[in-house]
Design an enzyme around this catalytic site. Structure first.
Site, PDB file in Angstrom:
ATOM      1  N   SER A  12       0.755  -1.232  -0.009  1.00 11.13           N
ATOM      2  CA  SER A  12      -0.163  -0.010   0.067  1.00 11.13           C
ATOM      3  C   SER A  12       0.940   1.338  -0.017  1.00 11.13           C
ATOM      4  CB  SER A  12      -0.841  -0.045   1.352  1.00 11.13           C
ATOM      5  OG  SER A  12      -1.706  -1.072   1.319  1.00 11.13           O
TER       6      SER A  12
HETATM    7  N1  SAH Z   1      -0.893  -5.188   4.038  1.00 13.48           N
HETATM    8  C1  SAH Z   1       0.046  -5.412   2.996  1.00 13.48           C
HETATM    9  C2  SAH Z   1      -0.549  -5.014   1.545  1.00 13.48           C
HETATM   10  C3  SAH Z   1      -1.837  -5.797   1.364  1.00 13.48           C
HETATM   11  S1  SAH Z   1      -2.338  -6.275  -0.369  1.00 13.48           S
HETATM   12  C4  SAH Z   1       1.488  -4.679   2.949  1.00 13.48           C
HETATM   13  O1  SAH Z   1       1.722  -4.041   4.091  1.00 13.48           O
HETATM   14  O2  SAH Z   1       2.250  -5.251   1.835  1.00 13.48           O
HETATM   15  C5  SAH Z   1      -3.795  -7.262  -0.009  1.00 13.48           C
HETATM   16  C6  SAH Z   1      -3.311  -8.592   0.725  1.00 13.48           C
HETATM   17  O3  SAH Z   1      -4.456  -9.152   0.815  1.00 13.48           O
HETATM   18  C7  SAH Z   1      -2.924  -9.481  -0.653  1.00 13.48           C
HETATM   19  O4  SAH Z   1      -1.525  -9.720  -0.202  1.00 13.48           O
HETATM   20  C8  SAH Z   1      -3.828 -10.645  -0.552  1.00 13.48           C
HETATM   21  O5  SAH Z   1      -3.218 -11.879  -1.004  1.00 13.48           O
HETATM   22  C9  SAH Z   1      -4.619 -10.488   0.572  1.00 13.48           C
HETATM   23  N2  SAH Z   1      -5.904 -10.971   0.575  1.00 13.48           N
HETATM   24  C10 SAH Z   1      -6.793 -10.963   0.007  1.00 13.48           C
HETATM   25  N3  SAH Z   1      -8.006 -11.678   0.102  1.00 13.48           N
HETATM   26  C11 SAH Z   1      -7.746 -12.395   1.473  1.00 13.48           C
HETATM   27  C12 SAH Z   1      -8.200 -13.083   2.273  1.00 13.48           C
HETATM   28  N4  SAH Z   1      -9.474 -13.560   2.183  1.00 13.48           N
HETATM   29  N5  SAH Z   1      -7.492 -13.400   3.517  1.00 13.48           N
HETATM   30  C13 SAH Z   1      -6.083 -13.283   3.625  1.00 13.48           C
HETATM   31  N6  SAH Z   1      -5.506 -12.252   2.806  1.00 13.48           N
HETATM   32  C14 SAH Z   1      -6.267 -11.957   2.000  1.00 13.48           C
END
Ligand code: SAH
Length: 212
Positions: free
Chosen positions: A60
């Site tokens: 992000s």
């Molecule tokens: N917080 C992260 C950025 C997140 S991007 C950072 O600091 O880099 C969003 C993430 O959510 C992705 O890695 C994706 O795989 C995950 N995601 C999406 N749906 C999900 C779910 N149901 N359970 C767990 N992770 C999920």
């Protein structure tokens, strides 16, 4: 520009975008975003923009990470659940603010990579799981704070159920390819209170495990 100057500008930009909580700024200063990026993107680590990571996901934008962390009002004794480990950047920041951080991702590859990084960085209060985080983490519940870093159409009810009374959850809500709104949900004795924070754009919260 040397890296000390880049860091100063990074913090200055966070402040100008509304991240004013000193604990949050200190935590963000301690975590080097470059370490959570690969290859050519490392050079853009201090830019205030989302960047690609593996499995088609994104790390992000720093100012959004800051605003979400600030809205979460983390205390030093808190136990936090983060849904969406991604690169591990957000979890690393939370680890400097809270007692314990549980973070889950549906992509095993991302979860394993983040776990290795946390060990290398001596961040020993983070536990990583590979699972569908929309079900929460019943084995470790309840949580003082929950941060969801992928967008849901509605806040998943298992997450609301796993929030302690007085607890706060921050989550982007809305359809994935339209404008989403960052929501702060507070659990009170009488139910949930919701506050809209700002428009955001996140990858979607998907069901089940990912293929990598
Ligand atoms: N917080 C992260 C950025 C997140 S991007 C950072 O600091 O880099 C969003 C993430 O959510 C992705 O890695 C994706 O795989 C995950 N995601 C999406 N749906 C999900 C779910 N149901 N359970 C767990 N992770 C999920």
């Amino acid at each position: 520009m040397d890296s000390a100057e880049q860091k100063m500008q990074f913090v200055f930009r966070l402040r100008s975008k509304g991240v004013t909580d000193d604990r949050v700024l200190n935590a963000m200063e301690r975590v080097d975003r470059r370490q959570f990026l690969r290859g050519t993107f490392e050079a853009r680590a201090y830019d205030d923009m989302p960047l690609p990571i593996s499995c088609g996901q994104t790390i992000s934008q720093p100012s959004i990470v800051g605003l979400m962390t600030q809205a979460l009002k983390v205390g030093p004794r808190d136990t936090i659940l983060e849904v969406g480990t991604g690169s591990g950047y957000q979890a690393a920041i939370l680890s400097h603010l809270a007692r314990r951080v549980y973070t889950v991702d549906r992509h095993r590859r991302l979860a394993e990579r983040a776990e290795t990084l946390f060990t290398e960085l001596d961040l020993h209060n983070i536990t990583v799981f590979t699972s569908d985080g929309s079900h929460g983490l019943p084995s470790q519940a309840p949580f003082d704070r929950i941060l969801v870093t992928a967008a849901a159409e509605d806040p998943p009810s298992p997450l609301l159920a796993q929030l302690r009374e007085g607890g706060i959850m921050v989550i982007p809500v809305g359809q994935s390819d339209t404008v989403q709104t960052l929501i702060k949900a507070t659990k009170t004795a009488d139910g949930m209170e919701y506050e809209e924070l700002c428009p955001v754009r996140f990858v979607p919260l998907l069901e089940g495990l990912g293929d990598g």
